[in-house]
Design a protein around this motif. Structure first.
Motif, PDB file in Angstrom:
ATOM      1  N   ALA A  26      26.437 -17.704  40.412  1.00 25.16           N
ATOM      2  CA  ALA A  26      27.828 -17.285  40.590  1.00 25.16           C
ATOM      3  C   ALA A  26      28.591 -17.272  39.265  1.00 25.16           C
ATOM      4  O   ALA A  26      29.619 -16.602  39.144  1.00 25.16           O
ATOM      5  CB  ALA A  26      28.530 -18.218  41.574  1.00 25.16           C
TER       6      ALA A  26
ATOM      7  N   PRO B  80      28.806 -12.189  39.515  1.00 31.54           N
ATOM      8  CA  PRO B  80      30.015 -11.432  39.857  1.00 31.54           C
ATOM      9  C   PRO B  80      30.697 -10.822  38.633  1.00 31.54           C
ATOM     10  O   PRO B  80      31.186  -9.686  38.688  1.00 31.54           O
ATOM     11  CB  PRO B  80      30.910 -12.488  40.521  1.00 31.54           C
ATOM     12  CG  PRO B  80      29.980 -13.544  40.992  1.00 31.54           C
ATOM     13  CD  PRO B  80      28.884 -13.582  39.968  1.00 31.54           C
ATOM     14  N   PHE B  81      30.711 -11.572  37.533  1.00 27.23           N
ATOM     15  CA  PHE B  81      31.385 -11.057  36.341  1.00 27.23           C
ATOM     16  C   PHE B  81      30.653  -9.853  35.762  1.00 27.23           C
ATOM     17  O   PHE B  81      31.263  -8.816  35.486  1.00 27.23           O
ATOM     18  CB  PHE B  81      31.497 -12.160  35.286  1.00 27.23           C
ATOM     19  CG  PHE B  81      32.128 -11.689  34.005  1.00 27.23           C
ATOM     20  CD1 PHE B  81      33.466 -11.338  33.966  1.00 27.23           C
ATOM     21  CD2 PHE B  81      31.385 -11.598  32.843  1.00 27.23           C
ATOM     22  CE1 PHE B  81      34.058 -10.892  32.782  1.00 27.23           C
ATOM     23  CE2 PHE B  81      31.960 -11.157  31.661  1.00 27.23           C
ATOM     24  CZ  PHE B  81      33.301 -10.802  31.629  1.00 27.23           C
TER      25      PHE B  81
ATOM     26  N   LEU C 284      33.284  -7.687  37.871  1.00 25.35           N
ATOM     27  CA  LEU C 284      34.537  -7.912  37.160  1.00 25.35           C
ATOM     28  C   LEU C 284      34.556  -7.266  35.783  1.00 25.35           C
ATOM     29  O   LEU C 284      35.562  -6.658  35.386  1.00 25.35           O
ATOM     30  CB  LEU C 284      34.810  -9.416  37.044  1.00 25.35           C
ATOM     31  CG  LEU C 284      34.849 -10.202  38.361  1.00 25.35           C
ATOM     32  CD1 LEU C 284      35.242 -11.655  38.094  1.00 25.35           C
ATOM     33  CD2 LEU C 284      35.804  -9.557  39.348  1.00 25.35           C
TER      34      LEU C 284
ATOM     35  N   SER D 272      33.310 -21.702  31.842  1.00 24.34           N
ATOM     36  CA  SER D 272      34.404 -21.403  32.774  1.00 24.34           C
ATOM     37  C   SER D 272      35.687 -21.087  32.012  1.00 24.34           C
ATOM     38  O   SER D 272      36.424 -20.149  32.367  1.00 24.34           O
ATOM     39  CB  SER D 272      34.619 -22.580  33.723  1.00 24.34           C
ATOM     40  OG  SER D 272      33.481 -22.790  34.534  1.00 24.34           O
TER      41      SER D 272
ATOM     42  N   ILE E  50      29.468 -14.503  46.418  1.00 25.08           N
ATOM     43  CA  ILE E  50      30.691 -14.893  45.704  1.00 25.08           C
ATOM     44  C   ILE E  50      31.372 -13.659  45.116  1.00 25.08           C
ATOM     45  O   ILE E  50      32.603 -13.534  45.150  1.00 25.08           O
ATOM     46  CB  ILE E  50      30.378 -15.906  44.586  1.00 25.08           C
ATOM     47  CG1 ILE E  50      29.792 -17.191  45.169  1.00 25.08           C
ATOM     48  CG2 ILE E  50      31.631 -16.214  43.764  1.00 25.08           C
ATOM     49  CD1 ILE E  50      30.662 -17.873  46.191  1.00 25.08           C
ATOM     50  N   GLY E  51      30.581 -12.720  44.596  1.00 20.42           N
ATOM     51  CA  GLY E  51      31.144 -11.481  44.076  1.00 20.42           C
ATOM     52  C   GLY E  51      31.893 -10.710  45.147  1.00 20.42           C
ATOM     53  O   GLY E  51      32.987 -10.172  44.908  1.00 20.42           O
TER      54      GLY E  51
ATOM     55  N   ILE F  33      35.338 -12.731  46.013  1.00 23.03           N
ATOM     56  CA  ILE F  33      36.471 -12.711  45.080  1.00 23.03           C
ATOM     57  C   ILE F  33      37.022 -11.311  44.866  1.00 23.03           C
ATOM     58  O   ILE F  33      38.092 -11.155  44.265  1.00 23.03           O
ATOM     59  CB  ILE F  33      36.095 -13.346  43.725  1.00 23.03           C
ATOM     60  CG1 ILE F  33      35.017 -12.535  43.019  1.00 23.03           C
ATOM     61  CG2 ILE F  33      35.675 -14.792  43.902  1.00 23.03           C
ATOM     62  CD1 ILE F  33      34.658 -13.081  41.645  1.00 23.03           C
ATOM     63  N   THR F  34      36.314 -10.285  45.341  1.00 25.79           N
ATOM     64  CA  THR F  34      36.806  -8.906  45.200  1.00 25.79           C
ATOM     65  C   THR F  34      37.348  -8.353  46.512  1.00 25.79           C
ATOM     66  O   THR F  34      37.539  -7.141  46.637  1.00 25.79           O
ATOM     67  CB  THR F  34      35.694  -7.988  44.660  1.00 25.79           C
ATOM     68  OG1 THR F  34      34.530  -8.083  45.508  1.00 25.79           O
ATOM     69  CG2 THR F  34      35.316  -8.350  43.239  1.00 25.79           C
TER      70      THR F  34
ATOM     71  N   ARG G 219      41.128 -13.121  39.655  1.00 29.87           N
ATOM     72  CA  ARG G 219      39.719 -13.148  40.053  1.00 29.87           C
ATOM     73  C   ARG G 219      38.883 -13.954  39.061  1.00 29.87           C
ATOM     74  O   ARG G 219      37.953 -14.658  39.456  1.00 29.87           O
ATOM     75  CB  ARG G 219      39.167 -11.721  40.167  1.00 29.87           C
ATOM     76  CG  ARG G 219      39.660 -10.979  41.394  1.00 29.87           C
ATOM     77  CD  ARG G 219      39.246  -9.526  41.366  1.00 29.87           C
ATOM     78  NE  ARG G 219      39.683  -8.833  42.581  1.00 29.87           N
ATOM     79  CZ  ARG G 219      39.590  -7.522  42.757  1.00 29.87           C
ATOM     80  NH1 ARG G 219      39.081  -6.753  41.782  1.00 29.87           N
ATOM     81  NH2 ARG G 219      39.990  -6.979  43.892  1.00 29.87           N
TER      82      ARG G 219
ATOM     83  N   ASN H   5      36.836 -17.141  40.212  1.00 30.43           N
ATOM     84  CA  ASN H   5      35.402 -17.214  39.944  1.00 30.43           C
ATOM     85  C   ASN H   5      35.054 -18.509  39.207  1.00 30.43           C
ATOM     86  O   ASN H   5      34.116 -19.234  39.592  1.00 30.43           O
ATOM     87  CB  ASN H   5      34.982 -16.003  39.118  1.00 30.43           C
ATOM     88  CG  ASN H   5      33.477 -15.812  39.024  1.00 30.43           C
ATOM     89  OD1 ASN H   5      32.984 -14.827  38.487  1.00 30.43           O
ATOM     90  ND2 ASN H   5      32.691 -16.738  39.550  1.00 30.43           N
TER      91      ASN H   5
END
Length: 409
Positions: free
Chosen positions: A31, A35-36, A40, A97, A160-161, A164-165, A175, A179
């Motif tokens: 995660a 996702p990033f 993102l 993070s 998770i992606g 958060i979207t 976001r 994340n």
């Protein structure tokens, strides 16, 4: 490779509590980047840099792969030298993070590239010591179960992606914060509460290595007679990873050639389905290998089955058969990669350089990103997708042969 008695035979098992915390942390590791990188960053690049967004993404992928490769080896080595993993995992998750949240300030290409490099280095400060921690704490008799645990990570990263979207949940800057907060919530529990049962047999050097010069002075491929086995495992994973990277990048384009009605959402659902099916199959195969003491068999079988999936894709006359072929490949390759990650810990010959050696193994995750684009550009314009799939099937078949002809480990 034959395990030494001191490392391979023990009645002690790691606690389910630690395995559960490790599963959560491994999912948090996925995660932290999936996702990033998949959602993102592409959205931010196109919004910030407009029509130059694709070019910027290409630059970030290249420098990110180089930074990840260097960081994985460096922090694997550093965690070996320091004699602990927990502190590196903590520092890595906190720093990565913070850098993830800082991406909202990247308004120029040089600033974005600098942040990507720093973030990838910090990310691997967490990821490589975290995997090495499993090698220090989870005995060979639970390595298959560990593979099942690791199969959860990609699915959780995708989930998770998607979370958060959700439209209206958070703006692009929020976001990033969301994340980062989720990753901290998933990784910090093992840092704070993870108290594995000590496994001294996993930290004892194997007998064939005792008389060798210090490992730090020797490249991994020359560490005793085990070097050839390690090299086979490394190459087998690299070959499967190249095939997976190529299909991840170009599956949608190929499916649209077969049927113009295929959408990006159709492809996303196929990817999600593959990830979800991988998890129970990896758990079943991993538990079977633990019970029977035959860890090489699931790796060989899944590599062979992945080859069949690619051959079906190469011969596919329509989109339905094409998707069926990809499902065969995607599921079996996913199971292979999860189990391979855990069984790799079995063949690395020296506990004192486990982190560094895992850093070298992790090159199989980044090198395909450097190889795959040139491979695709050389083949598809001249020979088409079928030729690419045949070549990738050859890669997967070679991985199967490499594993099938290994000595028992």
């Amino acid at each position: 490779m034959t395990s030494s008695p001191s490392r391979g035979s023990t009645s002690r098992l790691q606690t389910h509590r630690f395995l559960m915390l490790y599963a959560l942390a491994a999912a948090g590791g996925s995660a932290a980047y999936a996702p990033f990188l998949s959602l993102l960053l592409p959205m931010r690049a196109t919004q910030t840099f407009g029509e130059n967004g694709i070019e910027v993404l290409s630059y970030t992928a290249f420098v990110g792969a180089l930074a990840a490769s260097a960081g994985s080896i460096a922090f694997g080595w550093a965690s070996d030298k320091s004699g602990h993993r927990r502190g590196w995992v903590l520092a890595g998750v906190l720093l990565s993070s913070l850098l993830l949240v800082a991406m909202r300030f990247a308004v120029t290409v040089p600033m974005l590239l600098a942040l990507i490099v720093a973030w990838q280095i910090a990310l691997n400060m967490m990821l490589c010591p975290l995997l090495a921690w499993a090698g220090d704490s989870i005995p060979d008799t639970q390595k298959g179960t560990l593979g099942g645990v690791l199969s959860l990570a990609p699915a959780m990263g995708a989930l998770i992606g998607a979370l958060i979207t959700i439209p209206g949940l958070a703006d692009p800057d929020a976001r990033l914060i969301l994340n980062a907060g989720i990753v901290l919530a998933m990784v910090l529990p093992i840092v704070i509460f993870g108290k594995p049962v000590p496994m001294p047999q996993l930290m004892a050097p194997s007998a064939p290595s005792d008389a060798l010069p210090p490992a730090e002075a020797m490249p991994i491929e020359h560490i005793g007679g085990q070097g050839r086995q390690v090299a086979r495992m490394w190459l087998a994973r690299l070959l499967i990873q190249i095939a997976e990277a190529a299909l991840f990048a170009f599956l949608l384009i190929w499916l649209r050639i077969l049927d113009g009605r295929v959408t990006d959402n159709d492809t996303a659902r196929i990817f999600t389905g593959v990830l979800l099916v991988c998890v129970p199959l990896a758990f079943l195969a991993g538990r079977w290998s633990d019970r029977t003491g035959r860890p090489r068999v699931p790796l060989t079988v899944t590599a062979g089955a992945a080859t069949i999936g690619l051959l079906v894709m190469a011969a596919a006359p329509n989109v339905s058969i094409g998707i069926a072929g990809y499902l065969i490949f995607g599921v079996l390759a996913g199971v292979f990669l999860a189990l391979h990650s855990s069984q790799t810990l079995r063949v690395l010959p020296r506990p004192g350089t486990r982190g560094r050696d895992l850093g070298i193994f992790n090159l199989t995750n980044t090198v395909p990103s450097l190889i795959m684009p040139w491979l695709v550009l050389a083949i598809i314009p001249n020979f088409g997708f079928s030729a690419l799939f045949l070549l990738l099937a050859g890669f997967a078949g070679l991985a199967c042969v490499l594993l099938a002809t290994m000595k028992r480990f």
